[in-house]
Motif scaffolding. Sequence first.
Motif, short mmCIF file in Angstrom:
data_model
loop_
_atom_site.label_atom_id
_atom_site.label_comp_id
_atom_site.label_asym_id
_atom_site.label_seq_id
_atom_site.Cartn_x
_atom_site.Cartn_y
_atom_site.Cartn_z
N VAL A 44 7.48 8.99 -2.48
CA VAL A 44 6.60 7.97 -3.12
C VAL A 44 6.40 8.75 -4.74
CG1 VAL A 44 4.42 6.73 -4.34
CG2 VAL A 44 5.91 6.61 -1.71
N LYS A 45 7.55 8.72 -5.61
CA LYS A 45 6.94 9.20 -7.31
C LYS A 45 6.67 8.86 -8.08
CE LYS A 45 9.58 12.04 -7.68
NZ LYS A 45 8.99 13.47 -7.55
N GLU A 46 6.63 7.28 -8.02
CA GLU A 46 5.75 6.38 -8.57
C GLU A 46 5.09 4.72 -8.27
OE1 GLU A 46 6.33 3.75 -12.78
OE2 GLU A 46 7.95 5.22 -11.97
N HIS A 47 3.98 4.19 -8.42
CA HIS A 47 3.13 3.32 -7.42
C HIS A 47 2.64 3.19 -8.79
CE1 HIS A 47 0.73 1.46 -4.10
NE2 HIS A 47 2.20 0.81 -4.64
N ALA A 48 3.08 1.70 -9.19
CA ALA A 48 2.08 0.99 -10.52
C ALA A 48 2.38 -0.88 -9.77
CB ALA A 48 2.77 1.11 -11.74
N GLY A 92 0.46 -1.29 -0.13
CA GLY A 92 -0.03 -0.03 0.16
C GLY A 92 0.83 0.68 0.10
N ARG A 93 0.59 2.37 -1.06
CA ARG A 93 0.91 3.80 -0.66
C ARG A 93 1.48 4.51 0.56
NH1 ARG A 93 1.13 7.27 -5.36
NH2 ARG A 93 2.32 8.96 -4.26
N ALA A 94 0.82 3.86 1.31
CA ALA A 94 0.20 4.42 3.18
C ALA A 94 1.50 3.63 3.97
CB ALA A 94 -0.52 4.76 3.88
N PHE A 113 3.71 -3.64 -8.45
CA PHE A 113 4.46 -4.21 -8.20
C PHE A 113 6.12 -3.08 -8.17
CE2 PHE A 113 1.83 -8.04 -9.37
CZ PHE A 113 2.00 -8.11 -8.33
N ASN A 114 5.93 -2.19 -9.04
CA ASN A 114 7.23 -1.52 -9.43
C ASN A 114 6.55 0.11 -8.41
OD1 ASN A 114 8.54 -3.25 -11.17
ND2 ASN A 114 5.86 -2.76 -13.00
N VAL A 115 7.72 0.93 -8.03
CA VAL A 115 7.68 1.74 -6.97
C VAL A 115 9.26 2.38 -7.61
CG1 VAL A 115 7.68 2.21 -4.76
CG2 VAL A 115 6.27 0.36 -4.77
N THR A 116 8.65 3.29 -7.28
CA THR A 116 9.68 4.77 -7.81
C THR A 116 10.31 5.46 -5.90
OG1 THR A 116 10.27 4.73 -9.64
CG2 THR A 116 11.55 6.00 -8.49
N LEU A 117 11.20 5.57 -5.64
CA LEU A 117 10.69 6.83 -3.90
C LEU A 117 12.15 7.47 -4.47
CD1 LEU A 117 10.91 3.32 -1.20
CD2 LEU A 117 9.19 5.26 -2.59
N GLN A 118 11.84 8.57 -3.79
CA GLN A 118 12.77 9.67 -3.30
C GLN A 118 13.03 9.96 -2.13
OE1 GLN A 118 12.07 13.14 -6.11
NE2 GLN A 118 13.22 14.75 -4.42
N VAL A 119 14.76 9.94 -1.83
CA VAL A 119 14.92 9.87 -0.93
C VAL A 119 16.28 10.70 0.03
CG1 VAL A 119 14.46 7.03 0.08
CG2 VAL A 119 16.80 7.96 -0.51
N PRO A 120 16.24 11.18 1.12
CA PRO A 120 17.01 12.67 0.96
C PRO A 120 18.70 11.50 0.73
CG PRO A 120 15.59 12.40 3.25
CD PRO A 120 15.16 11.05 2.49
N ARG A 121 19.63 12.25 0.81
CA ARG A 121 21.44 11.44 0.74
C ARG A 121 21.62 10.97 1.23
NH1 ARG A 121 23.76 12.83 -4.28
NH2 ARG A 121 22.66 14.16 -5.43
N SER A 122 21.46 12.05 2.40
CA SER A 122 22.17 11.93 3.87
C SER A 122 21.63 10.65 4.53
CB SER A 122 22.13 13.09 4.48
OG SER A 122 20.43 13.69 4.89
#
Length: 341
Positions: free
Chosen positions: A284-288, A274-276, A290-299
């Motif tokens: 969450v940049k993409e949620h399709a 689930g997205r939550a 089984f395919n997910v794209t996340l953006q996280v802080p580099r640190s």
Amino acid sequence: MVILFSYSGGVNMIVSVDRLSKSFDYYKKELGIRNSFKNLFHREKLVKEAVREISFHIEEGEMVGFLGPNGAGKTTTLKMLSGILHPNSGQASVLGFTPWERRKAFKMQFAIVMGQKNQLWWDLPANESLYLNKCIYEIDDKTYQATIAELTELLDVKDLLNVQVRRLSLGERMKMELIAALIHKPRLIFLDEPTIGLDILSQVKIREFLKYYNQQKRATVLLTSHYMDDVVDLCRRVIIINQGRIVYDGDLNRVNDLFAQSKVIKLQLSSVVGRAELESFGLVKEHADFNVTLQVPRSELKERSKAILDRLPVVDFNIEDVPVEEGIALLYQREGAAHVA
């Protein structure tokens, strides 16, 4: 304060721009007949500052991406550098000439290609327009034939020279436009959206041609494009303009290093999550499925990655930099033009 990096040029300077500015006057027009009569006697004049004191230098043989959102001042700048428009203030030297003086010797050494403007005659075969350019640029027959043979071979349009321009596809027309612009072997080429509207294969073909032409002829290229593939494939250096001001001038690869403090994690999962739940690991940049794209802080990349692998049904896991487009989009939002040589 945002510290931006500017490019410091060398001795073989082709383009030198110093505090160049251009503004346009226009008038406010309100709706209605009453206001139309009112405007006959009194109109409110407004000023649009298209370009604001920009400065940069381009060396011989460089391919430079000139980027910015719509209305940022890209095309206005190209028109000033090619002599089409006269600036309100500032100086520019292009190929050793002041462009808006429009001297013949200057016009014989550069070309400008606009993806949304045609220079070929619509109802005539392409070779008729090419021959007209031959006469305009005073090219001898032998050189003209050799140049046409070379360019049509490189762009794979030799069999289309006798076809009416209106019957050519968009990609074929753009190839002919390039040939028309290069027929006099210009030292400097301004390309304004040369691949706009083209399919992927046509874009790739034109990029390959431009890369080869730049390497073989040492032609200097200033390119504007909204297709980041054009810029990434052709240009190592970019100049980014926003609201008429230059906000970045330097290495394309440093855009993200300067302004994007994030990493992208691409996941392939064995079951739907689930997205939550995904939002607890990052944006969450993409949620399709089984395919997910996340953006996280580099640190926090190491900690977030470990948590993802421990708690999610991960089949495949890949870490990437934030796309260049997003780094540039962040620059678009910046104002001012502080430069550090």
